[in-house]
Enzyme design. Structure first.
Site, short mmCIF file in Angstrom:
data_model
loop_
_atom_site.label_atom_id
_atom_site.label_comp_id
_atom_site.label_asym_id
_atom_site.label_seq_id
_atom_site.Cartn_x
_atom_site.Cartn_y
_atom_site.Cartn_z
N LYS A 37 -16.67 -10.57 35.31
CA LYS A 37 -17.87 -9.58 36.33
C LYS A 37 -17.14 -9.30 37.36
O LYS A 37 -17.67 -8.14 37.90
CB LYS A 37 -17.82 -11.58 36.83
CG LYS A 37 -18.89 -12.25 35.58
CD LYS A 37 -19.10 -13.50 36.46
CE LYS A 37 -19.91 -14.52 36.01
NZ LYS A 37 -20.58 -16.06 35.82
N ALA A 80 -36.38 -12.11 18.53
CA ALA A 80 -35.45 -12.87 17.31
C ALA A 80 -34.75 -13.56 17.90
O ALA A 80 -34.16 -13.73 19.38
CB ALA A 80 -34.62 -11.71 17.09
N VAL A 122 -30.73 -18.44 28.70
CA VAL A 122 -31.78 -17.63 29.60
C VAL A 122 -32.87 -17.20 29.20
O VAL A 122 -33.99 -16.50 30.03
CB VAL A 122 -30.22 -16.04 30.32
CG1 VAL A 122 -30.52 -14.87 30.89
CG2 VAL A 122 -28.80 -17.07 30.50
P1 NDP Z 1 -27.56 -19.52 24.68
O1 NDP Z 1 -26.40 -19.93 23.37
O2 NDP Z 1 -27.87 -20.70 25.42
O3 NDP Z 1 -28.30 -18.61 24.09
C1 NDP Z 1 -27.89 -17.42 22.58
C2 NDP Z 1 -29.13 -17.50 21.72
O4 NDP Z 1 -29.03 -16.59 21.14
C3 NDP Z 1 -29.19 -18.89 20.93
O5 NDP Z 1 -31.01 -19.15 21.65
C4 NDP Z 1 -27.94 -18.51 20.01
O6 NDP Z 1 -28.98 -19.41 18.49
C5 NDP Z 1 -28.90 -16.80 20.05
N1 NDP Z 1 -28.31 -16.39 18.30
C6 NDP Z 1 -27.15 -16.24 18.55
N2 NDP Z 1 -27.28 -14.95 17.79
C7 NDP Z 1 -28.01 -14.40 16.79
C8 NDP Z 1 -28.63 -13.57 16.41
N3 NDP Z 1 -27.71 -13.08 14.91
N4 NDP Z 1 -29.57 -13.16 16.20
C9 NDP Z 1 -30.54 -13.51 16.94
N5 NDP Z 1 -30.53 -14.98 17.91
C10 NDP Z 1 -28.92 -15.00 18.48
O7 NDP Z 1 -26.32 -18.76 25.40
P2 NDP Z 1 -26.97 -17.70 27.37
O8 NDP Z 1 -28.24 -18.27 27.37
O9 NDP Z 1 -26.14 -19.46 27.92
O10 NDP Z 1 -25.84 -16.79 27.48
C11 NDP Z 1 -26.16 -15.33 27.07
C12 NDP Z 1 -26.14 -14.29 27.76
O11 NDP Z 1 -26.11 -14.49 28.88
C13 NDP Z 1 -24.50 -14.37 27.16
O12 NDP Z 1 -24.15 -13.38 27.39
C14 NDP Z 1 -24.04 -15.39 28.72
O13 NDP Z 1 -22.97 -15.04 28.86
C15 NDP Z 1 -25.32 -14.86 29.60
N6 NDP Z 1 -25.33 -15.41 30.90
C16 NDP Z 1 -25.38 -16.57 30.91
C17 NDP Z 1 -25.68 -17.53 32.04
C18 NDP Z 1 -25.93 -19.19 31.43
O14 NDP Z 1 -25.80 -19.78 33.16
N7 NDP Z 1 -26.81 -19.55 30.80
C19 NDP Z 1 -26.16 -16.53 33.76
C20 NDP Z 1 -25.15 -15.39 33.39
C21 NDP Z 1 -25.24 -14.93 32.21
P3 NDP Z 1 -28.14 -20.29 18.47
O15 NDP Z 1 -27.58 -21.18 19.49
O16 NDP Z 1 -28.50 -20.83 16.77
O17 NDP Z 1 -26.50 -19.95 18.16
N1 HSE Z 2 -20.72 -19.20 32.69
C1 HSE Z 2 -21.37 -18.53 33.70
C2 HSE Z 2 -20.99 -19.49 34.85
C3 HSE Z 2 -22.35 -17.86 33.24
O1 HSE Z 2 -20.59 -20.51 35.09
O2 HSE Z 2 -20.34 -18.47 35.65
C4 HSE Z 2 -23.02 -17.24 34.51
O3 HSE Z 2 -22.41 -15.32 34.30
#
Ligand code: NDP
Ligand code: HSE
Length: 467
Positions: A234, A72, A43
């Site tokens: 949700k 970050a 995201v």
């Molecule tokens: P990802 O795992 O793809 O991204 C999270 C990022 O944060 C990774 O790059 C991770 O690094 C980094 N990270 C983890 N811990 C730390 C830290 N302490 N400091 C800095 N960076 C850190 O997750 P998503 O993008 O999929 O999801 C992010 C949020 O969005 C979640 O809350 C998810 O529920 C929500 N969401 C996701 C959706 C989706 O379609 N993916 C849709 C709707 C909501 P590393 O990879 O090294 O751990």
């Molecule tokens: N893991 C979640 C899903 C991401 O599959 O709907 C969106 O919130």
């Protein structure tokens, strides 16, 4: 900071304004709003890309530039490769939430531990927060919104429910005239994707789950998706906004899709239904239902035909009737669409008196209601029951007696032909409305009948009638 904007005040005239002919011209710059991004994964990467690609239109909408100043991520190299040279990249998320130059913190790390600490610290430091993190809000929303209220900052979370669908905005603002009666939604893209691919392509559960993980749909812990926990997060958020109640994730009933069988999917189809993982919240005279479980819905309903990673939510309001919201529920750019919309909203309202902003949970914080969440045992719905019985006279009569004794009325019944050489058959029953505790009692009794095999499958059924 950008030297062109240094020393400018927040409320100075607009940055890039259309001239009288509507052309987009650069005028004397208003200070752009400075954003710190925590996490540049699926995201975060999408947010960065959308903001960059649509910068000009977004600026025209927001009335000033929205600029990511800091990123970050644990993987600094990944962030460095994406960001322009003037973006500060760090592995220390704390340095973002405490940086006095940052106006808005976008939390896209996920989880409830570090994300909670960083969100509260950002608020404490006077930053607005935008998050896609439903797990965080469903479990710690009350604490986070109270902290934001005290500090007069905004916490925006459109992306936390149904990815790219602007359902928070619809519930909080578009439907503000209504007394919301119920909401039913396909609000987990991963599990809907799994159910669709299993049904259409005959793929196995594990194969499709791996695909969903590869496509970035699944949560870091995919059991959240397949066990209904993500949908319950949700649903908790939507119920809070719809009914003006505190977030009560611990009171949600949660059942996932891991026990669904191909037979049940097929039998449901034969009877004119589709099985979907639904989040349902309903206002009743005895309390508010808050439940996630696989559900049979009539195949003719629009929502029954929502496939793949798409989400859909039906909201029934007393004035407007039933309204349906449909779109991509997960994925990088669909989710970024909601994050960036929040960035625009927060930017527009940044200088507004906090009392004039839309309340975080739609209702004024001191006017939340204490209507209880109804225990699952007290919920009334219809049921699909599949019973495996010995094919002998009397089996059906015994079952019918158990149901009748508990006041459960049968709406439809089908007995399948036994397979060659087998003495057991499947009986499928659809019931009229019944209370969960009565169905539980009936199942316990049916399992003990001499002509049943002890196997009873129960799936709840909702007609989702707009009446
Ligand atoms: P990802 O795992 O793809 O991204 C999270 C990022 O944060 C990774 O790059 C991770 O690094 C980094 N990270 C983890 N811990 C730390 C830290 N302490 N400091 C800095 N960076 C850190 O997750 P998503 O993008 O999929 O999801 C992010 C949020 O969005 C979640 O809350 C998810 O529920 C929500 N969401 C996701 C959706 C989706 O379609 N993916 C849709 C709707 C909501 P590393 O990879 O090294 O751990
Ligand atoms: N893991 C979640 C899903 C991401 O599959 O709907 C969106 O919130």
């Amino acid at each position: 900071m950008d030297k062109n904007t240094e020393g400018k005040k927040d409320d100075e005239p607009s940055a890039e304004m259309p001239d009288i002919s509507g052309n987009f011209v650069i005028t004397q710059d208003m200070k752009p709003i400075n954003v710190g991004l925590l996490g540049i994964g699926t995201v975060g990467g999408g947010t960065f890309a959308v903001l960059k690609r649509n910068q000009e239109e977004i600026t025209r909408r927001a009335g000033r530039g929205i600029v990511i100043r800091m990123i970050a991520d644990r993987d600094v190299e990944k962030a460095r490769n994406l960001a322009a040279d003037d973006v500060i990249v760090t592995d220390d998320a704390n340095s973002v939430v405490t940086n006095p130059d940052i106006d808005i913190v976008v939390e896209l790390i996920g989880g409830s531990t570090i994300a909670r600490e960083l969100t509260l610290k950002a608020i404490e430091n006077g930053k607005h927060v935008i998050t896609a993190n439903k797990a965080l809000l469903a479990s710690h929303g009350t604490e986070i919104f109270a902290a934001a209220q005290r500090k007069g900052v905004m916490v925006a979370f459109e992306a936390a429910v149904a990815g790219g669908i602007p359902i928070i905005k619809a519930l909080r603002e578009g439907l503000a005239a209504n007394r919301i009666e119920w909401i039913a939604g396909i609000i987990n893209g991963t599990s809907n994707f799994i159910l669709s691919e299993m049904r259409d392509k005959g793929l196995t559960f594990d194969t499709v789950l791996k695909q969903a993980q590869k496509l970035g749909y699944a949560e870091a812990d995919p059991t959240f998706d397949i066990e209904g926990i993500d949908a319950a997060h949700k649903l908790t958020i939507m119920a809070s906004i719809a009914f003006g109640i505190p977030m009560q994730f611990d009171r949600a009933y949660t059942e996932g899709i891991t026990n669904l069988t191909r037979e049940d999917i097929r039998y449901a189809e034969e009877l004119g239904y589709r099985i979907k993982l639904l989040g349902i919240t309903r206002r009743t005279s005895r309390g508010i239902e808050l439940r996630v479980h696989p559900t049979l819905i009539p195949a003719r309903r629009l929502i029954a035909n929502v496939e793949g990673v798409m989400n859909a939510i039906v909201v029934k309001g007393d004035a407007v009737g039933a309204t349906l919201y449909y779109g991509a529920g997960a994925g990088a750019e669909p989710t970024a669409s909601s994050v960036v919309a929040d960035l625009v909203d927060v930017t527009r309202m940044h200088t507004a008196d906090p009392r004039h902003r839309v309340p975080h949970l739609a209702f004024q914080p001191d006017l939340l209601s204490n209507t209880p969440i109804l225990a699952m045992q007290e919920v009334e719905t219809s049921y699909y029951l599949r019973l495996r019985v010995i094919d002998k006279p009397g089996a059906l009569a015994d079952i019918a007696r158990v149901l009748a004794d508990l006041g459960i009325s049968i709406e439809a019944m089908v007995q399948k032909e036994p397979s060659e050489g087998e003495d057991q058959v499947d009986i499928i029953m659809l019931t009229h409305l019944a209370m969960e505790k009565n169905i539980d009692a009936a199942i316990a009794k049916i399992k003990k009948l001499p002509l049943t095999t002890g196997k009873v499958t129960r799936i709840r059924l909702e007609h989702l009638s707009s009446k």
